[in-house]
Design a protein around this motif. Structure first.
Motif, PDB file in Angstrom:
ATOM      1  N   ALA A  56       0.797  -1.208  -0.060  1.00  0.00           N
ATOM      2  CA  ALA A  56      -0.193  -0.070  -0.032  1.00  0.00           C
ATOM      3  C   ALA A  56       0.695   1.311   0.108  1.00  0.00           C
ATOM      4  N   LYS A  57       1.928   1.317   0.848  1.00  0.00           N
ATOM      5  CA  LYS A  57       2.862   2.241   0.935  1.00  0.00           C
ATOM      6  C   LYS A  57       3.392   2.629  -0.617  1.00  0.00           C
ATOM      7  N   GLN A  58       3.913   1.425  -1.140  1.00  0.00           N
ATOM      8  CA  GLN A  58       4.639   1.577  -2.439  1.00  0.00           C
ATOM      9  C   GLN A  58       3.588   2.461  -3.463  1.00  0.00           C
ATOM     10  N   ALA A  59       2.317   1.691  -3.360  1.00  0.00           N
ATOM     11  CA  ALA A  59       1.229   2.149  -4.281  1.00  0.00           C
ATOM     12  C   ALA A  59       0.946   3.693  -4.038  1.00  0.00           C
ATOM     13  N   THR A  60       0.997   3.952  -2.749  1.00  0.00           N
ATOM     14  CA  THR A  60       0.757   5.732  -2.579  1.00  0.00           C
ATOM     15  C   THR A  60       1.970   6.265  -2.957  1.00  0.00           C
ATOM     16  N   ALA A  61       3.267   5.692  -2.897  1.00  0.00           N
ATOM     17  CA  ALA A  61       4.271   6.711  -3.310  1.00  0.00           C
ATOM     18  C   ALA A  61       4.274   6.767  -4.768  1.00  0.00           C
ATOM     19  N   ALA A  62       3.714   5.913  -5.496  1.00  0.00           N
ATOM     20  CA  ALA A  62       3.310   6.132  -7.080  1.00  0.00           C
ATOM     21  C   ALA A  62       2.193   6.831  -7.326  1.00  0.00           C
ATOM     22  N   GLY A  63       1.577   7.300  -6.434  1.00  0.00           N
ATOM     23  CA  GLY A  63       0.184   8.309  -6.644  1.00  0.00           C
ATOM     24  C   GLY A  63      -1.004   7.236  -6.833  1.00  0.00           C
ATOM     25  N   LYS A  64      -0.973   6.100  -6.548  1.00  0.00           N
ATOM     26  CA  LYS A  64      -2.014   5.140  -6.774  1.00  0.00           C
ATOM     27  C   LYS A  64      -2.629   4.478  -5.518  1.00  0.00           C
ATOM     28  N   LEU A  65      -3.810   3.954  -5.645  1.00  0.00           N
ATOM     29  CA  LEU A  65      -4.402   3.094  -4.661  1.00  0.00           C
ATOM     30  C   LEU A  65      -4.212   1.815  -4.615  1.00  0.00           C
ATOM     31  N   LEU A  66      -3.790   0.835  -3.470  1.00  0.00           N
ATOM     32  CA  LEU A  66      -3.731  -0.330  -3.636  1.00  0.00           C
ATOM     33  C   LEU A  66      -5.076  -1.007  -3.756  1.00  0.00           C
ATOM     34  N   VAL A  67      -5.447  -1.818  -4.661  1.00  0.00           N
ATOM     35  CA  VAL A  67      -6.841  -2.292  -4.766  1.00  0.00           C
ATOM     36  C   VAL A  67      -6.561  -3.968  -4.827  1.00  0.00           C
ATOM     37  N   TYR A  68      -7.666  -4.563  -4.736  1.00  0.00           N
ATOM     38  CA  TYR A  68      -7.899  -6.010  -4.631  1.00  0.00           C
ATOM     39  C   TYR A  68      -8.602  -6.773  -5.590  1.00  0.00           C
ATOM     40  N   ASP A  69      -9.381  -6.092  -6.245  1.00  0.00           N
ATOM     41  CA  ASP A  69     -10.304  -6.520  -7.273  1.00  0.00           C
ATOM     42  C   ASP A  69      -9.703  -6.424  -8.355  1.00  0.00           C
ATOM     43  N   PRO A  70      -9.636  -7.729  -9.291  1.00  0.00           N
ATOM     44  CA  PRO A  70      -8.733  -7.668 -10.452  1.00  0.00           C
ATOM     45  C   PRO A  70      -9.709  -7.027 -11.786  1.00  0.00           C
ATOM     46  N   ALA A  71     -10.926  -6.572 -11.369  1.00  0.00           N
ATOM     47  CA  ALA A  71     -11.715  -6.017 -12.433  1.00  0.00           C
ATOM     48  C   ALA A  71     -11.552  -4.536 -12.181  1.00  0.00           C
ATOM     49  N   ARG A  72     -11.070  -4.088 -11.505  1.00  0.00           N
ATOM     50  CA  ARG A  72     -10.691  -2.572 -11.090  1.00  0.00           C
ATOM     51  C   ARG A  72      -9.728  -2.058 -12.335  1.00  0.00           C
ATOM     52  N   LYS A  73      -9.789  -1.015 -13.032  1.00  0.00           N
ATOM     53  CA  LYS A  73      -9.357  -0.499 -14.115  1.00  0.00           C
ATOM     54  C   LYS A  73      -8.272   0.563 -13.654  1.00  0.00           C
ATOM     55  N   THR A  74      -8.363   0.900 -12.525  1.00  0.00           N
ATOM     56  CA  THR A  74      -7.506   2.111 -11.905  1.00  0.00           C
ATOM     57  C   THR A  74      -6.995   1.674 -10.728  1.00  0.00           C
TER      58      THR A  74
END
Length: 366
Positions: free
Chosen positions: A241-259
């Protein structure tokens, strides 16, 4: 050997000998016959729990096609990295306990270290790598041994050993020890075809007979406290989650999510996924629990398909039940709960195996 005192002196009884090149290696059978449980600990016993990153593991897991000199260099670099992370300079502390965990290295890397390939590794490093290699062999045979106790057929242990040895690198297969032990296992397999209920005797260099003499019910593994497993899984997800935040993204768990950045559950073993799925300490969100259950379901399905493929490849329908029993035997209690592999499931698989084997035997006699 470099003096590390106490426990390391015990390791030295078998590790250094096992680490040598083909002409001086001690066989697995010899090691199992010569050591006691207190001398042959888990490879991770008391070690600082440090593992390589996914990228580092991928680099080391280049397979036999990778140039061996690169394997040697990468293995040396991996150990040095572990030393740095643990703030140590040797693989054992003053009491002889491991300071680093080499389980993140693949089998070929461990062989390179244990055999001191290129003269790049200390005797203590060779000993620790040899300990890991013995632990790998034990882990490969333990589920099959538990299955053999259930069905009264020791051919399953020899099949597991054959599969393990056949997975060796070309460098390992070139050693006299590998060739002698593989030949012994072939003889053992032939013997179990005549009487699967008995462990073959009198076969030289037989690592399976030596293993079964020491561990008739399968070798025990050091099991980390389940609460600690859950906490480590929590830390892994938090780090992602920290790595995702550092990249300006949200860590998600649904493979259907496009973002967002998809969580990588592949880095977690089945016990860690079970800890998330069961969520005994309420450390995980419902989204995380659902994702872990989905990942476990996928791995569970793959395990069943592997058993089915094994049966289709061998042409023996009983191998399907055998594959399921081996998978069951290799699970921890928590994994069985999380995947609903119950004792009743096990018992049905045992009955199916015995019934199928009995029918095939009748057909052969007819």
């Amino acid at each position: 050997m470099t003096s590390i005192t106490n426990g390391l002196n015990n390791y030295a009884q078998y590790g250094a000998a096992y680490a040598r090149t083909a002409g001086a290696q001690t066989s697995l059978a010899g090691i199992l016959n010569a050591t006691s449980d207190d001398v042959l600990p888990s490879a991770n016993n008391a070690a600082t729990q440090l593992t390589l990153s996914a990228a580092a593991r991928a680099q080391l897991a280049g397979g036999s096609a990778k140039d061996y000199s690169a394997v040697i260099s990468d293995s040396r670099a991996a150990i040095d990295k572990l030393y740095k992370a643990a703030n140590v300079s040797a693989p054992y502390d003053a009491s002889g306990k491991p300071t680093v965990d080499l389980s993140g290295l693949d089998r070929r890397a461990l062989f390179a270290i244990a055999s001191n390939a290129g003269g790049r590794f200390t005797e203590a490093e060779q000993t620790l790598a040899a300990t890991n290699r013995i632990a790998q062999f034990n882990a490969a045979l333990s589920p099959a041994t538990q299955t053999a106790k259930l069905i009264g057929d020791y051919s399953t242990v020899y099949k597991a050993a054959a599969s393990y040895l056949d997975g060796a690198s070309s460098e390992e297969k070139a050693t006299a020890i590998w060739q002698a032990e593989r030949a012994a296992i072939t003889k053992g397999l032939a013997a179990t075809q005549s009487d699967p209920s008995k462990i073959p005797a009198g076969i030289s260099n037989d690592p399976v007979a030596a293993y079964l003499a020491r561990y008739p019910s399968g070798s025990a593994t050091t099991t980390q406290d389940f609460g600690s497993v859950a906490k480590q899984a929590r830390a892994t997800l938090d780090d992602q989650a920290k790595q995702a935040t550092a990249a300006g993204k949200l860590l998600v768990y649904d493979p259907a999510r496009k973002t967002g950045q998809q969580a990588d559950l592949s880095v977690l073993d089945n016990r860690a996924l079970s800890a998330i799925s069961l969520n005994k300490d309420d450390l995980f969100s419902q989204e995380e629990v659902f994702a872990a259950k989905r990942e476990l379901h996928g791995r569970n399905r793959a395990s069943i398909l592997t058993a089915l493929k094994q049966s289709q490849t061998s042409g023996n329908p009983a191998d399907f039940s055998l594959g399921l029993l081996n998978a069951y035997s290799g699970m921890s209690a928590e994994e069985r709960t999380a995947t609903n592999w119950t004792p009743a499931f096990r018992d049905n698989a045992v009955q199916s195996y015995k019934a199928t084997t009995s029918l095939l035997s009748m057909l052969k006699r007819g």
